[in-house]
Every structure is written in C-alpha cells, then in structure tokens.
Design a protein around this motif. Structure first.
Motif, PDB file in Angstrom:
ATOM      1  N   PRO A  18       0.833  -1.196   0.000  1.00 29.16           N
ATOM      2  CA  PRO A  18       0.000   0.000   0.000  1.00 29.16           C
ATOM      3  C   PRO A  18       0.875   1.256   0.000  1.00 29.16           C
ATOM      4  N   VAL A  19       0.383   2.318  -0.610  1.00 35.34           N
ATOM      5  CA  VAL A  19       1.097   3.591  -0.572  1.00 35.34           C
ATOM      6  C   VAL A  19       1.124   4.034   0.893  1.00 35.34           C
ATOM      7  N   PRO A  20       2.301   4.343   1.427  1.00 35.43           N
ATOM      8  CA  PRO A  20       2.391   4.620   2.866  1.00 35.43           C
ATOM      9  C   PRO A  20       1.763   5.957   3.269  1.00 35.43           C
ATOM     10  N   GLY A  27       4.722   2.432  11.282  1.00 38.84           N
ATOM     11  CA  GLY A  27       5.180   1.466  10.285  1.00 38.84           C
ATOM     12  C   GLY A  27       5.185   2.065   8.892  1.00 38.84           C
ATOM     13  N   ALA A  28       4.182   2.899   8.601  1.00 37.20           N
ATOM     14  CA  ALA A  28       4.117   3.555   7.294  1.00 37.20           C
ATOM     15  C   ALA A  28       5.242   4.581   7.152  1.00 37.20           C
ATOM     16  N   LEU A  29       5.580   5.268   8.239  1.00 34.38           N
ATOM     17  CA  LEU A  29       6.698   6.214   8.200  1.00 34.38           C
ATOM     18  C   LEU A  29       8.009   5.465   7.966  1.00 34.38           C
ATOM     19  N   ARG A  30       8.181   4.336   8.620  1.00 33.83           N
ATOM     20  CA  ARG A  30       9.372   3.512   8.414  1.00 33.83           C
ATOM     21  C   ARG A  30       9.476   3.066   6.962  1.00 33.83           C
ATOM     22  N   PHE A  31       8.370   2.614   6.403  1.00 37.62           N
ATOM     23  CA  PHE A  31       8.345   2.157   5.018  1.00 37.62           C
ATOM     24  C   PHE A  31       8.638   3.304   4.057  1.00 37.62           C
ATOM     25  N   PHE A  96       8.331  -6.944  -0.867  1.00 37.64           N
ATOM     26  CA  PHE A  96       6.998  -6.886  -0.270  1.00 37.64           C
ATOM     27  C   PHE A  96       7.134  -6.263   1.104  1.00 37.64           C
ATOM     28  N   GLU A  97       6.325  -5.267   1.386  1.00 39.00           N
ATOM     29  CA  GLU A  97       6.392  -4.614   2.687  1.00 39.00           C
ATOM     30  C   GLU A  97       5.685  -5.437   3.759  1.00 39.00           C
ATOM     31  N   PHE A  98       4.687  -6.186   3.401  1.00 37.89           N
ATOM     32  CA  PHE A  98       3.946  -6.974   4.380  1.00 37.89           C
ATOM     33  C   PHE A  98       3.823  -8.408   3.898  1.00 37.89           C
ATOM     34  N   PHE A  99       3.850  -9.341   4.820  1.00 38.90           N
ATOM     35  CA  PHE A  99       3.721 -10.740   4.433  1.00 38.90           C
ATOM     36  C   PHE A  99       2.365 -11.005   3.797  1.00 38.90           C
ATOM     37  N   THR A 100       1.341 -10.212   4.165  1.00 37.71           N
ATOM     38  CA  THR A 100       0.019 -10.419   3.563  1.00 37.71           C
ATOM     39  C   THR A 100       0.032 -10.074   2.076  1.00 37.71           C
ATOM     40  N   SER A 101       0.798  -9.065   1.684  1.00 41.92           N
ATOM     41  CA  SER A 101       0.928  -8.734   0.255  1.00 41.92           C
ATOM     42  C   SER A 101       1.656  -9.850  -0.474  1.00 41.92           C
ATOM     43  N   ALA A 102       2.715 -10.334   0.131  1.00 41.67           N
ATOM     44  CA  ALA A 102       3.482 -11.418  -0.486  1.00 41.67           C
ATOM     45  C   ALA A 102       2.631 -12.664  -0.622  1.00 41.67           C
ATOM     46  N   GLU A 103       1.826 -12.924   0.370  1.00 42.44           N
ATOM     47  CA  GLU A 103       1.021 -14.141   0.409  1.00 42.44           C
ATOM     48  C   GLU A 103       0.123 -14.288  -0.819  1.00 42.44           C
ATOM     49  N   TRP A 104      -0.484 -13.194  -1.271  1.00 43.31           N
ATOM     50  CA  TRP A 104      -1.407 -13.325  -2.396  1.00 43.31           C
ATOM     51  C   TRP A 104      -0.819 -12.920  -3.740  1.00 43.31           C
ATOM     52  N   LEU A 116      13.943 -13.978 -10.008  1.00 35.67           N
ATOM     53  CA  LEU A 116      14.060 -12.768  -9.188  1.00 35.67           C
ATOM     54  C   LEU A 116      14.144 -13.072  -7.700  1.00 35.67           C
ATOM     55  N   PRO A 117      15.097 -12.447  -7.019  1.00 36.34           N
ATOM     56  CA  PRO A 117      15.097 -12.540  -5.560  1.00 36.34           C
ATOM     57  C   PRO A 117      13.869 -11.825  -4.992  1.00 36.34           C
ATOM     58  N   ILE A 118      13.360 -12.365  -3.907  1.00 32.97           N
ATOM     59  CA  ILE A 118      12.199 -11.797  -3.228  1.00 32.97           C
ATOM     60  C   ILE A 118      12.641 -11.341  -1.845  1.00 32.97           C
ATOM     61  N   VAL A 119      12.242 -10.136  -1.472  1.00 30.28           N
ATOM     62  CA  VAL A 119      12.517  -9.613  -0.138  1.00 30.28           C
ATOM     63  C   VAL A 119      11.167  -9.343   0.512  1.00 30.28           C
ATOM     64  N   ASN A 120      10.976  -9.902   1.699  1.00 26.55           N
ATOM     65  CA  ASN A 120       9.755  -9.649   2.452  1.00 26.55           C
ATOM     66  C   ASN A 120      10.141  -8.977   3.757  1.00 26.55           C
ATOM     67  N   ASP A 121       9.798  -7.718   3.886  1.00 27.41           N
ATOM     68  CA  ASP A 121      10.152  -6.947   5.074  1.00 27.41           C
ATOM     69  C   ASP A 121       8.997  -7.026   6.066  1.00 27.41           C
ATOM     70  N   SER A 122       9.044  -7.988   6.931  1.00 36.42           N
ATOM     71  CA  SER A 122       8.009  -8.139   7.958  1.00 36.42           C
ATOM     72  C   SER A 122       8.553  -7.609   9.270  1.00 36.42           C
ATOM     73  N   VAL A 123       8.373  -6.322   9.477  1.00 39.60           N
ATOM     74  CA  VAL A 123       8.892  -5.696  10.682  1.00 39.60           C
ATOM     75  C   VAL A 123       8.134  -6.204  11.909  1.00 39.60           C
TER      76      VAL A 123
END
Length: 134
Positions: A18-20, A27-31, A96-104, A116-123
């Motif tokens: 999502p657009v932060p 969390g949105a400020l961090r992103f 992916f900023e959230f695991f829920t985005s990555a999930e779907w 492609l390498p995948i990065v999932n940033d689950s803070v």
C-alpha cells in the motif's frame, strides 16, 4: 491506474505494498523512509494501492513520487494485473512490505520471474502473537 512510467524503462526494485500514509502510522513512516533510501541508489517502482475514500491519498502518492519513486496506483484487487505489466522489467528484486501482500502475489511473481530474488520486510509478525494467544 495511475501510470507514471514509460513502458520501456527498466526497474531495479519493484515494491508491492500500500502507498504509505506516513503521518498516520509509525510502520508507514518507516516504510516511506525505506523507499526514500532505496530511491537514492536504485530505480524503484511502487505498485501500490490507496484508500480511494481518503482525500489525503493523493498527497501520499505525491510524497512518494517526490522521493524519487515511480508510483503505479491500482485497486488492490488489480495488483496481479499491474504486476504483469511491470515484473518483466525488474532487474534486482521484488520487495513486499507486508507478508500479507506477499502471500497473495508471490505465486504470480514466481510464475512470471522465478529468477528474481524476493525480499519480504516483515517488521512485525503480529499474526504470530495472535496465533499463540489463541
């Protein structure tokens, strides 16, 4: 779809999130800060969605764009279609900023670009606390 990129431009990092709304949640400020840092070195594209009912949403899109990130805004249900347009031009990774985005969406990325390498940033893995509490 808000398309701010020419179809042939390469992408280093494709971010799906999502657009932060950076002034509403830490969390949105961090992103948002992460996007700004990435954009200093890489060609970053955000494939994101907004709250269409929130009159502040265009301001968040503009702030991310001003930080040097190319933004594609799509309805959340159209992210996979937006991915089709962009993933072929990605050179470094998909973030992916959230695991829920990555999930779907992860399956679609893997199907189209298994290299492609995948990065999932689950803070915060809040769901784990909820499962343990249940």
């Amino acid at each position: 779809m808000l398309n701010l990129m020419r179809a042939c431009e390469p992408i280093d990092v494709l971010v799906v999130a999502p657009v932060p709304d950076f002034d509403r949640a830490s969390g949105a400020l961090r992103f948002y800060s992460m996007l700004r840092m990435l954009a200093r070195k890489y060609r970053v594209t955000l494939l994101g969605w907004i709250d269409a009912e929130d009159p502040r949403s265009p301001r968040y899109v503009q702030a991310v764009t001003d930080a040097g990130v190319t933004v594609h805004v799509v309805p959340r249900e159209d992210v996979v279609a937006g991915l089709d347009e962009l993933v072929g031009r990605v050179g470094v990774c998909v973030l992916f900023e959230f695991f829920t985005s990555a999930e779907w969406v992860l399956g679609s990325v893997r199907l189209r670009r298994p290299d492609l390498p995948i990065v999932n940033d689950s803070v915060d893995v809040h769901y784990l606390r909820e499962m343990r509490g249940a």
